[in-house]
Design a protein around this motif. Structure first.
Motif, PDB file in Angstrom:
ATOM      1  N   TYR A 134      49.851  14.083  20.634  1.00  0.00           N
ATOM      2  CA  TYR A 134      49.327  14.759  21.802  1.00  0.00           C
ATOM      3  C   TYR A 134      48.667  13.733  22.726  1.00  0.00           C
ATOM      4  O   TYR A 134      48.178  12.699  22.277  1.00  0.00           O
ATOM      5  N   GLN A 137      47.898  20.305  10.043  1.00  0.00           N
ATOM      6  CA  GLN A 137      48.512  19.964  11.312  1.00  0.00           C
ATOM      7  C   GLN A 137      47.516  20.130  12.436  1.00  0.00           C
ATOM      8  O   GLN A 137      47.778  19.706  13.547  1.00  0.00           O
ATOM      9  N   LEU A 138      46.397  20.719  12.152  1.00  0.00           N
ATOM     10  CA  LEU A 138      45.421  21.005  13.176  1.00  0.00           C
ATOM     11  C   LEU A 138      44.226  20.080  13.094  1.00  0.00           C
ATOM     12  O   LEU A 138      43.198  20.336  13.679  1.00  0.00           O
ATOM     13  N   HIS A 146      52.365  20.841   8.882  1.00  0.00           N
ATOM     14  CA  HIS A 146      53.498  21.732   9.079  1.00  0.00           C
ATOM     15  C   HIS A 146      52.979  23.140   9.300  1.00  0.00           C
ATOM     16  O   HIS A 146      51.809  23.427   9.052  1.00  0.00           O
ATOM     17  N   SER A 147      53.858  23.992   9.778  1.00  0.00           N
ATOM     18  CA  SER A 147      53.498  25.387  10.017  1.00  0.00           C
ATOM     19  C   SER A 147      52.917  25.991   8.751  1.00  0.00           C
ATOM     20  O   SER A 147      53.471  25.841   7.677  1.00  0.00           O
ATOM     21  N   GLY A 148      51.796  26.684   8.921  1.00  0.00           N
ATOM     22  CA  GLY A 148      51.151  27.303   7.768  1.00  0.00           C
ATOM     23  C   GLY A 148      50.145  26.391   7.108  1.00  0.00           C
ATOM     24  O   GLY A 148      49.412  26.814   6.221  1.00  0.00           O
ATOM     25  N   TYR A 190      55.324  17.308   9.322  1.00  0.00           N
ATOM     26  CA  TYR A 190      55.858  16.708  10.532  1.00  0.00           C
ATOM     27  C   TYR A 190      54.772  15.840  11.179  1.00  0.00           C
ATOM     28  O   TYR A 190      53.592  15.973  10.870  1.00  0.00           O
ATOM     29  N   GLN A 227      57.344  15.123  18.718  1.00  0.00           N
ATOM     30  CA  GLN A 227      57.215  15.539  17.325  1.00  0.00           C
ATOM     31  C   GLN A 227      58.431  15.054  16.554  1.00  0.00           C
ATOM     32  O   GLN A 227      59.544  15.054  17.086  1.00  0.00           O
ATOM     33  N   LEU A 232      48.891  13.618  14.720  1.00  0.00           N
ATOM     34  CA  LEU A 232      48.582  14.639  13.723  1.00  0.00           C
ATOM     35  C   LEU A 232      49.739  14.759  12.744  1.00  0.00           C
ATOM     36  O   LEU A 232      50.898  14.574  13.118  1.00  0.00           O
TER      37      LEU A 232
END
Lengths: 116, 111
Positions: free
Chosen positions: B36, B98-99, B92-94, B32, B49, B89
């Motif tokens: 920010y 994404q960070l 995806h989750s996991g 995704y 997002q 950014l």
């Protein structure tokens, strides 16, 4: 809804001293992150917790940095001993747990550390 | 790691529409795109997002072309208070990707 809380907001120490930062995430958020943001740069992830387990700490300088998240809620980040290059803002963020899809992070105000 | 490229800075005037483009050539299928906003002495704040096409909320729109190799954050009628750093950014989750924050785009809104 209360946001992510951090303390202290500012800290000045001398090199080789120790320092600790505290973070209280948003209630119910399973995931907690600590970032380091040096002036003029984007935040850099130091460590990610899911509940009280570490998911990713690949960028944490483990010789001097440590972090814990007792009981899966509050977290502390410690630096011992501090170096001049540790001067930065330390940001804590949290996010709800999702199995898939995007994950929105909620950031605290940060702690500005100055190492002299 | 997913790499994003944004302009270092942009200037605009109050009342104008601002478009900030982010390049992410190696975006993965399940990634995704998240934007920010960060004001001085504050932590980043989630803006918007999306995955594909167009997403709109009360503060911004996000345009994503079919190949998803870039995205454009659109801020309608900016005001002085929109002066901030904007980060793009991807991930995806996991995924730790994404960070990964880049250096962001410093938007300065002039009177």
């Amino acid at each position: 809804e209360a946001g992510v809380a951090q303390s202290p907001r500012y800290k000045i120490i001398e090199k080789r001293q120790s320092v600790a930062f505290w973070c209280n995430p948003i209630s119910g958020h399973a995931t907690l992150y600590w970032y380091q943001q040096i002036l003029g740069q984007g935040p850099k992830l130091l460590i990610q917790f899911q509940n009280n387990g570490v998911v990713d700490d690949s960028q944490l300088p483990k010789d001097r940095f440590s972090a814990e998240r007792l009981k899966g809620v509050d977290s502390t980040l410690k630096i011992q001993p501090a170096k001049l290059e540790d001067s930065a803002v330390y940001l804590c963020a949290s996010s709800p747990l999702r199995d898939r899809g995007p994950r929105e992070q909620f950031f605290g105000p940060g702690t500005r550390l100055t190492v002299l | 790691l997913a790499k994003t490229t944004q302009p270092i800075s942009m200037d605009s005037y109050e009342g104008q529409e601002v478009n900030i483009t982010c390049s992410h050539n190696n975006i993965a299928t399940n990634d995704y795109i998240t934007w920010y906003q960060q004001f001085p002495s504050q932590g980043p704040r989630f803006i918007i997002q999306g995955y594909k096409t167009k997403v709109t909320n009360e503060v911004a729109s996000l345009f994503i072309p079919a190949d998803r190799k870039s995205s454009t954050l659109s801020l309608p009628r900016v005001s002085l208070s929109d002066t901030a750093v904007y980060y793009c950014l991807v991930g995806h989750s996991g995924s730790a990707r994404q960070l990964t924050f880049g250096s962001g785009t410093q938007l300065t809104v002039l009177p």
